[in-house]
Motif scaffolding. Structure first.
Motif, short mmCIF file in Angstrom:
data_model
loop_
_atom_site.label_atom_id
_atom_site.label_comp_id
_atom_site.label_asym_id
_atom_site.label_seq_id
_atom_site.Cartn_x
_atom_site.Cartn_y
_atom_site.Cartn_z
N LYS A 220 -45.07 21.07 12.58
CA LYS A 220 -44.88 19.82 11.84
C LYS A 220 -44.11 20.09 10.55
CE LYS A 220 -47.35 15.89 9.87
NZ LYS A 220 -48.69 15.26 9.65
N ARG A 221 -44.41 21.20 9.89
CA ARG A 221 -43.73 21.54 8.63
C ARG A 221 -42.24 21.76 8.86
NH1 ARG A 221 -42.32 26.26 5.94
NH2 ARG A 221 -42.27 26.06 3.65
N ILE B 147 -40.41 20.60 11.30
CA ILE B 147 -39.78 19.32 11.65
C ILE B 147 -39.48 18.52 10.39
CG2 ILE B 147 -40.16 17.08 12.76
CD1 ILE B 147 -41.79 18.56 14.89
N THR B 148 -40.43 18.51 9.45
CA THR B 148 -40.24 17.78 8.20
C THR B 148 -39.11 18.39 7.38
OG1 THR B 148 -42.59 17.19 8.14
CG2 THR B 148 -41.36 17.00 6.09
N ARG B 149 -39.05 19.71 7.30
CA ARG B 149 -37.97 20.39 6.57
C ARG B 149 -36.62 20.04 7.19
NH1 ARG B 149 -38.62 25.35 3.90
NH2 ARG B 149 -37.26 26.38 5.41
N ARG C 134 -35.84 17.30 8.80
CA ARG C 134 -35.52 15.91 8.47
C ARG C 134 -35.06 15.78 7.02
NH1 ARG C 134 -39.74 11.58 10.37
NH2 ARG C 134 -37.91 10.30 9.86
N VAL C 135 -35.66 16.55 6.12
CA VAL C 135 -35.21 16.55 4.72
C VAL C 135 -33.78 17.06 4.63
CG1 VAL C 135 -35.55 17.57 2.43
CG2 VAL C 135 -37.52 16.75 3.73
N ALA D 124 -37.94 10.33 0.64
CA ALA D 124 -39.34 10.07 0.98
C ALA D 124 -39.49 8.78 1.78
CB ALA D 124 -40.16 9.99 -0.31
N ILE E 59 -38.17 9.15 5.52
CA ILE E 59 -38.92 9.95 6.50
C ILE E 59 -40.43 9.77 6.41
CG2 ILE E 59 -37.08 11.66 6.63
CD1 ILE E 59 -38.67 13.50 4.91
N LEU F 280 -42.65 10.18 3.71
CA LEU F 280 -43.44 11.11 2.90
C LEU F 280 -43.58 10.58 1.48
CD1 LEU F 280 -41.95 14.60 3.90
CD2 LEU F 280 -44.09 13.58 4.70
N VAL G 231 -41.77 15.49 -0.91
CA VAL G 231 -40.34 15.76 -0.78
C VAL G 231 -39.89 16.73 -1.87
CG1 VAL G 231 -38.03 14.75 -0.93
CG2 VAL G 231 -39.81 13.61 0.38
N HIS H 284 -40.69 20.20 -0.84
CA HIS H 284 -39.78 20.69 0.20
C HIS H 284 -38.40 21.01 -0.39
CE1 HIS H 284 -42.14 20.38 3.85
NE2 HIS H 284 -42.55 19.15 3.51
#
Length: 258
Positions: A7-8, A10-12, A14-15, A32, A35, A37, A42, A45
């Motif tokens: 999950k981490r 994937i979030t990175r 997307r950022v 934020a 996506i 968050l 954000v 990240h």
């Protein structure tokens, strides 16, 4: 290990994509919101990505992606593409059930060859089918509908074309000015009429036709390999061809003979 398992990661990813798409003027609040968050998450990240050399900070609210960051985005986009292809071809293709017309007796579990004919999918039972092929999930007699799944190969067919026959408006002679015999020679089923003048011309030519939902019908027919004829009054040809063009449907315009 795929980044899709984290999950981490994937979030990175997307950022990074948000920074690359909106650089250089992109705020953490905008990222934020895009996506889902918090701005604080954000910010964390962004700081980590900056320390790793993937994002370049250019002052408050100004960020850009580095070459290394772009390489990460590209490699993960390629991984996503491979995953989508796997889901589409190997997963969905096995569980998705379509309907075909049986060309002969088909038993459940039979391997069948596939083809498009007259706008419908057809399935023929054979011992050793070559792609495109599928497996029957129901049984059927010849001419009945049969469920097919586990598709293998691409079902090739040419999209249908649309012939638009233009009829003059009532002020210019209308449907009564059209030669019925000449109209009969240029129309091929299925035939559609758009506008009263066109309908009058088709009735004079004793030609069966449909009148409603024409644009949607001919687009769907074309996508299933069926060509159509539309007899339309001059003032309504433009809106029809605009729709066909927007959908990528090839068409030809003819003038009805007087």
């Amino acid at each position: 290990m795929s980044f899709l398992t984290s999950k981490r990661e994937i979030t990175r990813f997307r950022v990074l994509v948000e920074v690359a798409e909106n650089q250089p003027a992109v705020s953490q609040a905008e990222i934020a919101e895009a996506i889902g968050l918090t701005p604080q998450a954000v910010s964390e990240h962004i700081s980590n990505l900056s320390e790793e050399g993937l994002v370049d900070k250019r002052g408050r609210g100004r960020y850009s992606i580095t070459k290394e960051g772009a390489d990460i985005v590209l490699s993960r986009a390629e991984e996503l593409e491979e995953f989508v292809e796997h889901v589409t071809d190997e997963v969905v293709g096995r569980v998705f059930v379509d309907t075909a017309v049986a060309e002969g007796e088909v038993r459940e579990g039979d391997e069948v060859s596939l083809r498009m004919h007259d706008g419908l999918l057809h399935a023929a039972p054979v011992d050793e089918a070559e792609p495109p092929k599928a497996r029957a999930v129901t049984e059927a007699a010849e001419g009945e509908d049969v469920g097919v799944a586990e598709f293998d190969g691409i079902i090739g067919f040419e999209p249908g074309e649309v012939t638009v026959v233009r009829v003059p408006s009532v002020e210019e002679g209308g449907g009564r000015s059209v030669d019925p015999e000449a109209l009969t020679e240029v129309v091929e089923e299925p035939v559609y009429g758009v506008g009263t003048e066109a309908v009058v011309a088709l009735r004079s030519a004793d030609t069966d036709h449909r009148r409603y939902g024409v644009a949607e019908a001919v687009v769907e027919a074309s996508r299933n390999g069926v060509s159509s004829t539309v007899v339309a009054v001059e003032g309504r040809v433009g809106s029809l061809t605009d729709k066909l063009g927007a959908e990528g449907i090839e068409y030809e315009i003819l003038d009805a003979e007087a």
